[in-house]
Design a protein around this motif. Structure first.
Motif, PDB file in Angstrom:
ATOM      1  N   GLY A  50       4.600   6.377   1.027  1.00 57.73           N
ATOM      2  CA  GLY A  50       3.226   6.367   1.516  1.00 57.73           C
ATOM      3  C   GLY A  50       3.010   7.048   2.843  1.00 57.73           C
ATOM      4  O   GLY A  50       2.049   6.729   3.549  1.00 57.73           O
ATOM      5  N   LEU A  51       3.890   8.008   3.214  1.00 66.00           N
ATOM      6  CA  LEU A  51       3.700   8.711   4.475  1.00 66.00           C
ATOM      7  C   LEU A  51       2.502   9.650   4.431  1.00 66.00           C
ATOM      8  O   LEU A  51       1.984  10.055   5.468  1.00 66.00           O
ATOM      9  N   ASP A  52       2.093  10.030   3.242  1.00 71.24           N
ATOM     10  CA  ASP A  52       0.870  10.804   3.059  1.00 71.24           C
ATOM     11  C   ASP A  52       0.033  10.085   2.011  1.00 71.24           C
ATOM     12  O   ASP A  52       0.500   9.131   1.381  1.00 71.24           O
ATOM     13  N   GLY A  53      -1.204  10.525   1.830  1.00 68.04           N
ATOM     14  CA  GLY A  53      -2.035   9.894   0.814  1.00 68.04           C
ATOM     15  C   GLY A  53      -1.366   9.946  -0.542  1.00 68.04           C
ATOM     16  O   GLY A  53      -0.593  10.852  -0.840  1.00 68.04           O
ATOM     17  N   SER A  54      -1.651   8.958  -1.380  1.00 67.33           N
ATOM     18  CA  SER A  54      -0.971   8.875  -2.673  1.00 67.33           C
ATOM     19  C   SER A  54      -1.280  10.065  -3.572  1.00 67.33           C
ATOM     20  O   SER A  54      -0.455  10.475  -4.375  1.00 67.33           O
ATOM     21  N   LYS A  55      -2.473  10.646  -3.418  1.00 63.96           N
ATOM     22  CA  LYS A  55      -2.806  11.825  -4.213  1.00 63.96           C
ATOM     23  C   LYS A  55      -4.020  12.513  -3.604  1.00 63.96           C
ATOM     24  O   LYS A  55      -4.725  11.952  -2.768  1.00 63.96           O
ATOM     25  N   LEU A  56      -4.235  13.762  -4.024  1.00 60.47           N
ATOM     26  CA  LEU A  56      -5.397  14.511  -3.586  1.00 60.47           C
ATOM     27  C   LEU A  56      -6.533  14.327  -4.582  1.00 60.47           C
ATOM     28  O   LEU A  56      -6.341  14.468  -5.791  1.00 60.47           O
ATOM     29  N   GLU A  57      -7.676  13.981  -4.074  1.00 59.77           N
ATOM     30  CA  GLU A  57      -8.867  13.862  -4.908  1.00 59.77           C
ATOM     31  C   GLU A  57      -9.687  15.144  -4.783  1.00 59.77           C
ATOM     32  O   GLU A  57      -9.697  15.792  -3.736  1.00 59.77           O
ATOM     33  N   LYS A  58     -10.365  15.515  -5.860  1.00 58.91           N
ATOM     34  CA  LYS A  58     -11.154  16.744  -5.861  1.00 58.91           C
ATOM     35  C   LYS A  58     -12.622  16.442  -6.109  1.00 58.91           C
ATOM     36  O   LYS A  58     -12.960  15.534  -6.871  1.00 58.91           O
ATOM     37  N   ILE A  59     -13.464  17.179  -5.444  1.00 56.41           N
ATOM     38  CA  ILE A  59     -14.909  17.098  -5.662  1.00 56.41           C
ATOM     39  C   ILE A  59     -15.368  18.439  -6.235  1.00 56.41           C
ATOM     40  O   ILE A  59     -15.148  19.494  -5.629  1.00 56.41           O
ATOM     41  N   ASN A  74      -0.604   4.798   3.219  1.00 58.64           N
ATOM     42  CA  ASN A  74      -0.174   3.430   2.944  1.00 58.64           C
ATOM     43  C   ASN A  74       1.348   3.346   3.111  1.00 58.64           C
ATOM     44  O   ASN A  74       2.086   3.161   2.140  1.00 58.64           O
ATOM     45  N   PRO A  75       1.840   3.484   4.363  1.00 57.94           N
ATOM     46  CA  PRO A  75       3.288   3.506   4.569  1.00 57.94           C
ATOM     47  C   PRO A  75       3.937   2.149   4.310  1.00 57.94           C
ATOM     48  O   PRO A  75       3.490   1.131   4.827  1.00 57.94           O
ATOM     49  N   THR A  76       4.980   2.161   3.516  1.00 51.07           N
ATOM     50  CA  THR A  76       5.773   0.959   3.256  1.00 51.07           C
ATOM     51  C   THR A  76       7.256   1.324   3.305  1.00 51.07           C
ATOM     52  O   THR A  76       7.627   2.482   3.106  1.00 51.07           O
ATOM     53  N   VAL A  77       8.064   0.332   3.583  1.00 49.00           N
ATOM     54  CA  VAL A  77       9.521   0.529   3.599  1.00 49.00           C
ATOM     55  C   VAL A  77      10.171  -0.607   2.824  1.00 49.00           C
ATOM     56  O   VAL A  77       9.897  -1.780   3.087  1.00 49.00           O
ATOM     57  N   ALA A  78      11.013  -0.250   1.862  1.00 47.69           N
ATOM     58  CA  ALA A  78      11.868  -1.230   1.192  1.00 47.69           C
ATOM     59  C   ALA A  78      13.218  -1.177   1.899  1.00 47.69           C
ATOM     60  O   ALA A  78      13.955  -0.196   1.780  1.00 47.69           O
ATOM     61  N   ALA A 161       3.243  -1.054   6.972  1.00 52.65           N
ATOM     62  CA  ALA A 161       2.725  -0.661   8.281  1.00 52.65           C
ATOM     63  C   ALA A 161       1.245  -0.994   8.399  1.00 52.65           C
ATOM     64  O   ALA A 161       0.494  -0.914   7.420  1.00 52.65           O
ATOM     65  N   ILE A 162       0.838  -1.388   9.603  1.00 51.52           N
ATOM     66  CA  ILE A 162      -0.574  -1.572   9.912  1.00 51.52           C
ATOM     67  C   ILE A 162      -0.901  -0.697  11.120  1.00 51.52           C
ATOM     68  O   ILE A 162      -0.001  -0.221  11.826  1.00 51.52           O
ATOM     69  N   ASP A 163      -2.183  -0.471  11.362  1.00 50.86           N
ATOM     70  CA  ASP A 163      -2.592   0.406  12.449  1.00 50.86           C
ATOM     71  C   ASP A 163      -2.122  -0.155  13.782  1.00 50.86           C
ATOM     72  O   ASP A 163      -2.346  -1.326  14.084  1.00 50.86           O
ATOM     73  N   ASP A 164      -1.455   0.682  14.553  1.00 53.05           N
ATOM     74  CA  ASP A 164      -0.903   0.241  15.824  1.00 53.05           C
ATOM     75  C   ASP A 164      -1.850   0.599  16.962  1.00 53.05           C
ATOM     76  O   ASP A 164      -2.273   1.753  17.084  1.00 53.05           O
ATOM     77  N   PRO A 165      -2.216  -0.375  17.813  1.00 50.88           N
ATOM     78  CA  PRO A 165      -3.192  -0.098  18.870  1.00 50.88           C
ATOM     79  C   PRO A 165      -2.672   0.819  19.967  1.00 50.88           C
ATOM     80  O   PRO A 165      -3.468   1.402  20.714  1.00 50.88           O
ATOM     81  N   ASN A 166      -1.356   0.960  20.084  1.00 56.71           N
ATOM     82  CA  ASN A 166      -0.801   1.807  21.142  1.00 56.71           C
ATOM     83  C   ASN A 166      -0.760   3.286  20.761  1.00 56.71           C
ATOM     84  O   ASN A 166      -0.935   4.152  21.616  1.00 56.71           O
TER      85      ASN A 166
END
Length: 205
Positions: A50-59, A74-78, A161-166
């Protein structure tokens, strides 16, 4: 980056607002960082997603693709650590002492994770830093030993991961071959205000 293996990794705990690194008894060590080294028999794996968006959406419009955008990060680590101490495991995932045992607290603590991976083609390292997030304890599958082998069970953790205030973001990547990289201490001070290297006093003259 052609990476191979894991050199080391660190975990830490923070205040509930994510702004302050917890140290000493509130945290995981005197300066807050706990290196997952020989004391825990090292890190077996850290699967980062999840270091980048899961996929590209098109309009589309007027029968052509007019615009595209990435889904949210949506970064996660196992994370698999070979042998965490029970007290460390409890602090990371939010177990609290009740009587002489442990049970899950109502709220998850805020923690963080950094993993250091070596380059295969030079002497550099890449650091994947997640300054704020939450740890979940993994499942345990216990199998009986047999007369020919033992069946060890390692410690599995899931980190989101959650948004880090620093840093005002979910993660940051550092590379030691960048000309402006000045070392691990500077990196930790950048992502963790209040971090200080533990100085061991020498013998008195």
């Amino acid at each position: 980056m052609l990476l191979h293996g894991i050199t080391t990794a660190w975990v830490f705990l923070k205040s509930n607002d994510g702004k302050n690194l917890l140290t000493k008894d509130q945290g995981l060590s005197d300066n807050g960082l706990l290196e997952l080294g020989h004391d825990v028999l090292g890190v077996a794996s850290a699967e980062i997603k999840g270091l980048d968006g899961s996929k590209l959406e098109k309009i589309s419009g007027n029968n052509t693709v007019q615009y595209s955008y990435a889904d949210p990060l949506n970064p996660t680590v196992a994370l698999t650590v070979n042998s965490l101490k029970m007290a460390t495991y409890a602090k990371l995932i939010g177990l609290e002492k009740q009587g002489t045992g442990w049970q899950m607290a109502d709220n998850k603590p805020v923690g963080g994770f950094v993993v250091k991976a070596p380059h295969m083609t030079d002497d550099g390292y890449t650091y994947f830093c997640f300054p704020s997030g939450n740890f979940l304890g993994g499942d345990k599958k216990l199998d009986s030993d047999s007369d020919s082998k033992k069946t060890p069970v390692t410690d599995s953790l899931s980190f989101a991961a959650i948004d880090d205030p620093n840093i005002n973001d979910l993660y940051r990547i550092y590379d030691s071959t960048d000309t402006d990289f000045t070392g691990e201490d500077a990196m930790f001070k950048e992502i963790l205000p209040g971090y200080a290297t533990t100085v061991v006093a020498g013998p008195h003259a």
